[in-house]
Motif scaffolding. Structure first.
Motif, mmCIF file in Angstrom:
data_model
loop_
_atom_site.group_PDB
_atom_site.id
_atom_site.type_symbol
_atom_site.label_atom_id
_atom_site.label_comp_id
_atom_site.label_asym_id
_atom_site.label_seq_id
_atom_site.Cartn_x
_atom_site.Cartn_y
_atom_site.Cartn_z
ATOM 1 N N ALA A 175 -9.191 1.923 -3.300
ATOM 2 C CA ALA A 175 -8.481 2.200 -2.039
ATOM 3 C C ALA A 175 -9.498 2.118 -1.030
ATOM 4 O O ALA A 175 -9.054 1.627 0.096
ATOM 5 N N LEU A 176 -10.890 2.698 -1.213
ATOM 6 C CA LEU A 176 -11.816 2.412 0.037
ATOM 7 C C LEU A 176 -12.446 0.944 -0.123
ATOM 8 O O LEU A 176 -12.578 0.612 1.237
ATOM 9 N N PHE A 177 -12.284 0.332 -0.994
ATOM 10 C CA PHE A 177 -12.741 -1.249 -0.907
ATOM 11 C C PHE A 177 -11.493 -1.900 -0.408
ATOM 12 O O PHE A 177 -11.759 -2.725 0.639
ATOM 13 N N LEU A 178 -10.385 -1.788 -0.537
ATOM 14 C CA LEU A 178 -9.227 -2.105 0.004
ATOM 15 C C LEU A 178 -9.067 -2.042 1.384
ATOM 16 O O LEU A 178 -8.730 -2.888 2.345
ATOM 17 N N GLY A 179 -9.378 -0.564 1.864
ATOM 18 C CA GLY A 179 -9.342 -0.212 3.064
ATOM 19 C C GLY A 179 -10.441 -1.071 4.124
ATOM 20 O O GLY A 179 -10.270 -1.418 5.044
ATOM 21 N N TYR A 180 -11.652 -1.161 3.520
ATOM 22 C CA TYR A 180 -12.726 -1.876 3.871
ATOM 23 C C TYR A 180 -12.276 -3.281 4.353
ATOM 24 O O TYR A 180 -12.516 -4.070 5.483
ATOM 25 N N PHE A 181 -11.737 -3.876 3.464
ATOM 26 C CA PHE A 181 -11.502 -5.290 3.389
ATOM 27 C C PHE A 181 -10.374 -5.270 4.512
ATOM 28 O O PHE A 181 -10.427 -6.308 5.210
ATOM 29 N N PRO A 190 0.766 -1.263 -0.043
ATOM 30 C CA PRO A 190 0.018 -0.186 -0.004
ATOM 31 C C PRO A 190 0.693 1.232 0.106
ATOM 32 O O PRO A 190 0.353 2.147 -0.534
ATOM 33 N N LEU A 191 1.964 1.243 0.648
ATOM 34 C CA LEU A 191 3.056 2.338 0.415
ATOM 35 C C LEU A 191 3.521 2.698 -0.912
ATOM 36 O O LEU A 191 3.294 3.661 -1.298
ATOM 37 N N ALA A 192 3.692 1.571 -1.535
ATOM 38 C CA ALA A 192 3.948 1.653 -2.899
ATOM 39 C C ALA A 192 2.746 2.283 -3.795
ATOM 40 O O ALA A 192 3.153 2.985 -4.709
ATOM 41 N N PHE A 193 1.635 1.755 -3.548
ATOM 42 C CA PHE A 193 0.624 2.090 -4.161
ATOM 43 C C PHE A 193 0.465 3.728 -4.177
ATOM 44 O O PHE A 193 0.142 4.328 -5.027
ATOM 45 N N ALA A 194 0.604 4.281 -3.155
ATOM 46 C CA ALA A 194 0.337 5.765 -2.604
ATOM 47 C C ALA A 194 1.549 6.531 -3.335
ATOM 48 O O ALA A 194 1.088 7.589 -3.682
ATOM 49 N N VAL A 195 2.677 6.090 -3.322
ATOM 50 C CA VAL A 195 3.699 6.651 -3.902
ATOM 51 C C VAL A 195 3.509 6.794 -5.528
ATOM 52 O O VAL A 195 3.586 7.890 -5.962
ATOM 53 N N ALA A 196 3.070 5.772 -5.848
ATOM 54 C CA ALA A 196 2.868 5.586 -7.443
ATOM 55 C C ALA A 196 1.708 6.670 -7.799
ATOM 56 O O ALA A 196 1.655 7.485 -8.818
ATOM 57 N N LEU A 197 0.705 6.532 -6.905
ATOM 58 C CA LEU A 197 -0.422 7.698 -7.130
ATOM 59 C C LEU A 197 -0.054 8.945 -7.068
ATOM 60 O O LEU A 197 -0.372 9.808 -7.856
ATOM 61 N N ILE A 198 0.860 9.351 -5.816
ATOM 62 C CA ILE A 198 1.467 10.728 -5.746
ATOM 63 C C ILE A 198 2.215 11.211 -6.904
ATOM 64 O O ILE A 198 2.104 12.227 -7.506
ATOM 65 N N ASP A 199 2.987 10.386 -7.234
ATOM 66 C CA ASP A 199 4.078 10.599 -8.257
ATOM 67 C C ASP A 199 3.461 10.302 -9.678
ATOM 68 O O ASP A 199 4.349 10.530 -10.623
ATOM 69 N N GLN A 200 2.387 9.910 -9.769
ATOM 70 C CA GLN A 200 1.905 9.367 -11.273
ATOM 71 C C GLN A 200 2.601 8.426 -11.983
ATOM 72 O O GLN A 200 2.918 8.658 -13.148
ATOM 73 N N ALA A 201 3.186 7.699 -11.238
ATOM 74 C CA ALA A 201 4.355 6.611 -11.722
ATOM 75 C C ALA A 201 3.493 5.272 -12.281
ATOM 76 O O ALA A 201 4.198 4.485 -12.369
ATOM 77 N N VAL A 218 -8.579 -7.149 10.034
ATOM 78 C CA VAL A 218 -8.038 -6.918 11.222
ATOM 79 C C VAL A 218 -8.907 -7.161 12.325
ATOM 80 O O VAL A 218 -8.666 -7.437 13.481
ATOM 81 N N GLN A 219 -10.185 -6.634 12.327
ATOM 82 C CA GLN A 219 -11.256 -6.852 13.087
ATOM 83 C C GLN A 219 -11.390 -8.452 13.649
ATOM 84 O O GLN A 219 -11.665 -8.606 14.724
ATOM 85 N N ALA A 257 -2.930 -2.392 8.328
ATOM 86 C CA ALA A 257 -3.997 -1.608 7.915
ATOM 87 C C ALA A 257 -3.611 0.240 8.104
ATOM 88 O O ALA A 257 -4.099 1.000 7.278
ATOM 89 N N LEU A 258 -2.654 0.409 8.810
ATOM 90 C CA LEU A 258 -2.059 1.611 8.673
ATOM 91 C C LEU A 258 -1.553 2.111 7.131
ATOM 92 O O LEU A 258 -1.763 3.124 6.867
ATOM 93 N N ALA A 259 -0.845 1.205 6.842
ATOM 94 C CA ALA A 259 -0.205 1.636 5.504
ATOM 95 C C ALA A 259 -1.483 1.653 4.154
ATOM 96 O O ALA A 259 -1.363 2.405 3.481
#
Length: 184
Positions: free
Chosen positions: A95-101, A53-64, A106-107, A132-134
């Motif tokens: 991202a919201l779907f993955l976050g929900y999953f 998920p960190l790599a997903f976020a970086v790719a999204l920010i950098d449009q990579a 975790v619950q 979950a934090l990532a």
């Protein structure tokens, strides 16, 4: 936002480097001394779950992320901008779907006090909480960018939307690569 991408990239890099060292040591020690740390595979699974998920976020920010521009460049500015906005919004939904999953997983882990079925018997709530934090970081980045894209679409700022969310032109990519080459 770029600063957060840099921090996430640094965390990703450190985790992957540490994992590489552990796997290398594990392989060498197994071959030369018949010794194993036991659990390097478990740690590698946790590292990948946190780093993805960190790599997903970086790719999204950098449009990579990868884009195929064959038809895209032939479309009008407005159509390209609308596709860029739709792309940002669809990544937000993902991202919201993955976050929900992730939160659901975790619950359940917490409810059942699940342990890893490995020699370490790690309580899974710890690595999954980091996962979950990532994932929350990725969802937050996608949310912020998705809202921005939606605002630009509503206000019909096609040029800003295209510049912010569209891929670079061939000329811009060339200029960027040449500038990077000069820096090195």
């Amino acid at each position: 936002m770029k600063r957060f991408a840099r921090i996430a990239s640094l965390i990703f890099g450190v985790l992957m480097l540490a994992l590489s060292v552990m796997v290398t040591l594990e392989a060498i020690l197994r071959k030369t001394m018949q010794f194993s740390f036991g659990g390097v595979d478990e740690l590698s699974g946790y590292a990948v779950a946190i780093c993805a998920p960190l790599a997903f976020a970086v790719a999204l920010i950098d449009q990579a992320h990868i884009r195929i521009n064959l038809l895209y460049v032939k479309l009008s500015l407005r159509t390209r901008a609308m596709l860029d906005g739709l792309s940002a919004f669809s990544l937000l939904l993902l991202a919201l779907f993955l976050g929900y999953f992730t939160v659901t997983t975790v619950q359940e882990t917490q409810d059942y006090a699940s342990l890893a079925q490995t020699p370490w018997a790690t309580p899974l709530i710890y690595p999954q909480s980091l996962w979950a934090l990532a994932m929350a970081f990725f969802a937050l980045v996608a949310l912020l960018l998705g809202i921005r894209a939606l605002r630009l679409m509503i206000s019909k700022q096609w040029d800003v939307l295209n510049k912010s969310f569209g891929p670079d032109s061939v000329e811009e990519e060339l200029k960027s690569e040449l500038a990077d080459l000069q820096r090195r």
